[in-house]
Design an enzyme around this catalytic site. Structure first.
Site, PDB file in Angstrom:
ATOM      1  N   HIS A 166       1.038  -1.190  -0.070  1.00 35.54           N
ATOM      2  CA  HIS A 166       0.181  -0.310  -0.689  1.00 35.54           C
ATOM      3  C   HIS A 166       1.008   1.189   0.017  1.00 35.54           C
ATOM      4  O   HIS A 166       0.713   2.104  -1.060  1.00 35.54           O
ATOM      5  CB  HIS A 166      -0.693  -0.008   1.511  1.00 35.54           C
ATOM      6  CG  HIS A 166      -1.641   1.573   1.479  1.00 35.54           C
ATOM      7  ND1 HIS A 166      -2.935   1.236   0.654  1.00 35.54           N
ATOM      8  CD2 HIS A 166      -1.563   2.439   1.598  1.00 35.54           C
ATOM      9  CE1 HIS A 166      -3.266   2.290   1.209  1.00 35.54           C
ATOM     10  NE2 HIS A 166      -2.396   2.783   1.694  1.00 35.54           N
ATOM     11  N   GLU A 167       1.475   0.988   0.953  1.00 33.64           N
ATOM     12  CA  GLU A 167       2.547   2.696   1.179  1.00 33.64           C
ATOM     13  C   GLU A 167       3.646   2.369  -0.611  1.00 33.64           C
ATOM     14  O   GLU A 167       4.376   3.807  -0.908  1.00 33.64           O
ATOM     15  CB  GLU A 167       3.622   2.478   2.731  1.00 33.64           C
ATOM     16  CG  GLU A 167       2.894   2.676   3.418  1.00 33.64           C
ATOM     17  CD  GLU A 167       1.448   3.274   3.780  1.00 33.64           C
ATOM     18  OE1 GLU A 167       1.880   4.204   2.905  1.00 33.64           O
ATOM     19  OE2 GLU A 167       0.572   2.695   4.440  1.00 33.64           O
TER      20      GLU A 167
HETATM   21  N1  BES Z   1      -1.503   7.735   3.759  1.00 33.83           N
HETATM   22  C1  BES Z   1      -2.207   7.001   4.873  1.00 33.83           C
HETATM   23  C2  BES Z   1      -1.210   6.929   6.536  1.00 33.83           C
HETATM   24  C3  BES Z   1      -2.149   8.054   7.279  1.00 33.83           C
HETATM   25  C4  BES Z   1      -3.367   8.340   7.198  1.00 33.83           C
HETATM   26  C5  BES Z   1      -1.452   9.138   7.793  1.00 33.83           C
HETATM   27  C6  BES Z   1      -3.926   9.700   8.229  1.00 33.83           C
HETATM   28  C7  BES Z   1      -1.267   9.694   8.853  1.00 33.83           C
HETATM   29  C8  BES Z   1      -3.382  10.347   8.356  1.00 33.83           C
HETATM   30  C9  BES Z   1      -1.348   5.747   4.640  1.00 33.83           C
HETATM   31  O1  BES Z   1      -0.991   5.492   3.606  1.00 33.83           O
HETATM   32  C10 BES Z   1      -2.436   4.704   4.654  1.00 33.83           C
HETATM   33  O2  BES Z   1      -3.216   3.998   4.823  1.00 33.83           O
HETATM   34  N2  BES Z   1      -2.027   3.934   5.685  1.00 33.83           N
HETATM   35  C11 BES Z   1      -2.938   2.562   6.392  1.00 33.83           C
HETATM   36  C12 BES Z   1      -2.899   0.852   6.675  1.00 33.83           C
HETATM   37  C13 BES Z   1      -3.229   1.454   4.451  1.00 33.83           C
HETATM   38  C14 BES Z   1      -3.021  -0.515   4.638  1.00 33.83           C
HETATM   39  C15 BES Z   1      -4.475   1.358   4.269  1.00 33.83           C
HETATM   40  C16 BES Z   1      -2.862   3.100   7.949  1.00 33.83           C
HETATM   41  O3  BES Z   1      -1.911   3.666   8.465  1.00 33.83           O
HETATM   42  O4  BES Z   1      -4.095   2.159   8.552  1.00 33.83           O
HETATM   43 ZN    ZN Z   2      -3.127   4.880   2.520  1.00 37.27          ZN
END
Ligand code: BES
Ligand code: ZN
Length: 879
Positions: A304-305
């Site tokens: 994902h990242e």
């Molecule tokens: N961009 C997000 C992380 C994020 C979200 C950081 C909101 C700060 C505030 C990242 O790409 C993401 O979506 N992470 C998910 C996991 C993903 C596999 C769905 C998460 O952190 O839950």
């Molecule tokens: Zn994300």
């Protein structure tokens, strides 16, 4: 008193007046007082227009202002205004000028874990969505893209590792036991993708050669001594890079890719350009400490990242209303990654289970909002199951409507056209329209209308004429601020099955043949007539869950059992089994008896049918809907304890019938070859876990002994977890014994403590409330660490409905107390915990009152953070 909710509206979007072409950031790192200097090349935005002189407004929070220079000279106090949220230059000197700021911040005192903070003795940043303003003054919005150069200086002994985005262009000693590094990111980016890490870390390194022949150095940074546990993450990263090339034609664009694992993190992981920061629970894994599920999660989140590098970083969001543009699309991409690497059917089932458990309830309650919201008071609260999971479903529907080839052509147009820009959902959909030549204006309502559509299908078979008429009606429930919604454009994949389960050709009255079985529903009420249907067929509808809807087909037990046994669409086999199981619990008791034995018999056939060929899928077939999912099918009068008791009675009957078969299956699927995290082995372990967990409902004592044996013989964490999870559902004294043994053995590893806390927190017993309170007082727990909070209190509130919704309100009170205390440390995590109250109105009256009291107590307590205030007022309906 809640900090004044300043509502931001999509319709008010205006391009930024000022741009920052490039910035030099300088960090003089000290735990309690870090000085951040920024040298920003400011330029009037030619697209903004406006009067000759336009003020420059920069965001800032928790910054101690030190100095301000304009074009190299100290600014006079009359030239700017500073308050606790903004720095304003009412009359900037020219259309281009250089602004230099200096601020002091306190990383050690930063318990909100947003901005620059300390974790595991290291420095780390988290900037999405609005954390960068806690580091320096900045136009902190995603449509301001800048070139970043970062210099950092820190104590050399304590911080041998100094990382930021892009390429390392310089480093060396800086005197006084300090050293420095300079990083330059050649890609323009919004501030939310900035990252800095400094500290003492171990590294696991590898390389990847891209399709264009670029050799990329991959580094996974972890707490020293844990390097060996980063191997799976590294392999997953390589797999993700390869997959994005093969499936989406996307290549990586820098020579380095760094991932840092930290123990304190508000979310799962963050896609900062070439410097991802991860919650260490989504990096560290080996056979001893991680379950198969952990391995799968790590692979998916690494993917994902990484996928964000194109969908999020190269093309970012114009504003935070467009969040689903990067998140929904990237979740779709990571789902496809897992589907291609593992089992498509099982992944689909997992995703739909998750959608039903988290997104459907959200969409049906006071926090419902469209996939693209049009207003918000606190953006942190919009990282929701709707934006993410429903957002991914919307992209999946586009993929279904257009087909793989056209969809990929549209993606190519999107990448080519919007690379290097901050885009909107409209831009994305325009590419889909262009590639397909279709009008997607009705489809666009999926982005703007909240609420889960209801679809009802009725069938009218005419044996004489050999026709089958399907009449389909759709409706979309009202949600906060939205009523009288317009019909959706719904891709509904169907099949008509003959008595042997074969798919009949779908020929419409005008002689057209629907090869892909795809109906496009666009009206409120629509009919489809199929010809050549002599015998009454069995309808298999919404195959593969082609649309995120609630579906009512009116099918009875017989047809559902047929689908469960015969449908060639594995998703619908599972769906039919879930529907029967759900009805067994929710229907009146007298309707249950006959159905129960028929269902048990059908399940026995499924076990024999699948245990050798597809144990991973069998595991899903054996997992019956939990209390929360059952509750989500009820609109009111939910009594989790009663649901739990009825569910247990149903499980006892099923398990009683299947006992010998389950026992045999459990033994048969034992993995004898050496351990690997492969999908094949994981599938067998998953089927064993499901069998064992069902067995616990048959004869408690025999099963408890089997679980204990499993625990004793376990050679990996998945087997240990299967034993403990099974025991956790029982009242067996063995449960406590095994939990004690677990913490005795693994207590010095914080990720294992989290597992242990979660098992305690999900014990489905009313006394769990007191147990959780006691654990919160223990040294195992810390309110400052989000993983501890989520494992203990988060799991209690979201996965233990029996105890959380205890009739005397003790569970609600416990969570409310925690939220209030936590809000002073970490508003984001406190607000997220508060969303566990989102369906409070659906409880039966006694519990509803207790939940309301807890919520009102939070609301009345004064000094709530903006994040928490927003959730509580919307949940209570006083927003
Ligand atoms: N961009 C997000 C992380 C994020 C979200 C950081 C909101 C700060 C505030 C990242 O790409 C993401 O979506 N992470 C998910 C996991 C993903 C596999 C769905 C998460 O952190 O839950
Ligand atoms: Zn994300």
């Amino acid at each position: 008193m809640t900090s004044a909710p300043r509502v931001v509206r999509l319709e008010d979007y205006a391009v930024p007046d000022w741009l920052v072409d490039s910035v030099h950031l300088d960090f003089d790192l000290h735990p309690r007082e870090t000085v951040v200097s920024a040298r920003m090349e400011m330029r009037r935005n030619p697209e903004a227009g406006g009067p000759e002189i336009v003020p420059l407004e920069l965001d800032g929070e928790e910054l101690e202002h030190l100095s301000l220079r304009i074009d190299g000279r100290e600014a006079a106090p009359s030239e700017y205004v500073v308050d606790d949220r903004r720095l304003v230059l009412p009359r900037p000197p020219a259309d281009r000028f250089v602004l230099e700021t200096r601020v002091r911040i306190d990383p050690e005192g930063n318990t909100a874990l947003s901005g620059l903070y300390r974790t595991g003795g290291n420095y780390c940043t988290q900037c999405e969505a609005e954390g960068f303003r806690r580091i320096t003054w900045w136009p902190d919005r995603p449509d301001v893209l800048s070139r970043f150069t970062v210099r950092m200086e820190a104590d050399a002994e304590e911080n041998p590792v100094l990382l930021s985005n892009g390429n390392l262009v310089g480093s060396g000693p800086a005197g006084d036991g300090r050293h420095y590094a300079v990083w330059e990111d050649p890609f323009r980016k919004p501030s939310y993708l900035f990252a800095l890490v400094a500290g003492d870390l171990g590294v696991r390194e590898g390389t990847f050669t891209t399709m264009g022949g670029r050799e990329v150095t991959l580094r996974i940074w972890v707490q020293k001594g844990k390097e060996a546990r980063a191997g799976w993450a590294l392999e997953s990263l390589k797999a993700a890079m390869r997959w994005d090339e093969e499936r989406f034609g996307r290549e990586y664009d820098l020579d380095e890719y760094n991932i840092v694992a930290v123990p304190d993190f508000n979310m799962g992981a963050m896609e900062n350009k070439s410097l991802n920061v991860f919650n260490d629970k989504y990096i560290l894994a080996d056979a001893e400490t991680a379950t198969d599920k952990d391995f799968e999660n790590i692979e998916a989140i690494i993917g994902h990242e990484y996928f964000h590098n194109w969908t999020g970083n190269r093309i970012t969001c114009r504003d935070w209303f467009q969040l689903c543009l990067k998140e929904g699309l990237t979740v779709f991409r990571d789902q496809e990654f897992t589907s291609d690497l593992r089992s498509r059917a099982v992944k689909r089932i997992e995703d739909v289970r998750n959608l039903r458990a988290r997104q459907f309830p959200e969409d049906a309650g006071p926090l419902a909002h469209p996939v693209r919201p049009d207003r918000y008071a606190a953006i942190d609260n919009f990282y929701t199951a709707t934006v993410y999971e429903k957002g991914a479903e919307v992209v999946r529907m586009l993929h279904t409507l257009l087909g793989e080839e056209t969809f990929m052509r549209a993606m190519d147009i999107y990448f080519a056209r919007y690379d290097g820009t901050a885009a909107t959902v409209e831009d994305f959909i325009a590419c889909m329209e262009e590639a397909s030549g279709r009008d997607l204006s009705q489809f666009f309502r999926w982005y703007t209308q909240a609420g889960t559509p209801h679809l009802a299908i009725s069938q009218d078979h005419d044996p004489e004429r050999g026709t089958l008429r399907l009449t389909i009606t759709q409706s979309i429930p009202d949600t906060p601020g939205q009523t009288n919604k317009k019909p959706h454009h719904i891709p509904l994949r169907i099949a008509l099955l003959d008595g042997a389960g074969r798919e009949l050709p779908l020929v419409t009255e005008d002689g057209r043949r629907l090869d892909d079985g795809l109906l496009e529903i666009t009206g409120r009420r629509q009919s489809f007539v199929f010809t050549g249907v002599k015998e009454r067929p069995v309808l298999s509808a919404n195959r593969g869950f082609s649309a995120p809807i609630r579906l009512e087909t009116g099918q009875g037990l017989e047809e559902l059992l047929f689908l469960m046994a015969r449908d060639r669409d594995p998703f619908n086999r599972w769906e039919a089994a879930q529907t029967v199981a759900r009805r067994l619990v929710l229907d009146e008791p007298h309707e249950r008896t006959q159905s129960l034995s028929e269902y048990a018999a059908a399940l026995a056939t499924v076990v024999r049918d699948l245990r050798e060929t597809d144990p991973a899928f069998l595991a899903e077939m054996l997992r019956l809907p939990g209390v929360n999912v059952l509750a989500s099918f009820l609109e009111s009068d939910v009594n989790p304890q009663a649901l739990h008791d009825t569910r247990n009675r149903v499980l006892a009957r099923i398990a009683g019938t299947l006992e010998p078969l389950l026992r045999e299956t459990f033994d048969m699927l034992a993995v004898t070859e050496s351990w690997s995290p492969s999908h094949e082995q994981a599938g067998r372990r998953a089927a064993r876990a499901a069998a064992l967990s069902l067995l616990m409902h048959a004869d408690g004592d025999a099963a408890a002994r089997l679980a204990r044996e499993t625990w004793e013989r376990a050679t990996n964490m998945t087997e240990r977890a299967m034993a403990i999870s099974a025991l956790s559902q029982s009242a067996s004294p063995l449960r406590e014994e095994v939990l004690d043994a677990f913490i005795g053995r693994f207590g010095d590893d914080h990720l294992m403590v989290d597992k242990w806390l979660a098992w305690h927190a999900t014990w489905p017993h009313r006394d769990c409330v007191e147990r959780v309170r006691a654990l919160m007082e223990s040294d195992w727990f810390s309110l400052k660490n989000p993983n501890r909070v989520r494992s203990l209190v988060g799991m209690f509130a979201s996965a233990n409905p029996v105890a959380f919704a205890r009739a005397d309100g003790a569970g609600f009170a416990l969570v409310a107390d925690t939220i209030l205390e936590l809000d002073r440390l970490n508003p984001q995590v406190a607000a997220r915990l508060a969303t566990t109250f989102r369906n409070w109105r659906t409880y039966e009256p006694v519990r509803r009152e207790r939940a309301r009291e807890a919520l009102e107590r939070i609301a009345a307590s004064g000094r709530l953070s903006g994040d928490l205030g927003d959730i509580v007022t919307r949940t209570l309906g006083t927003a």
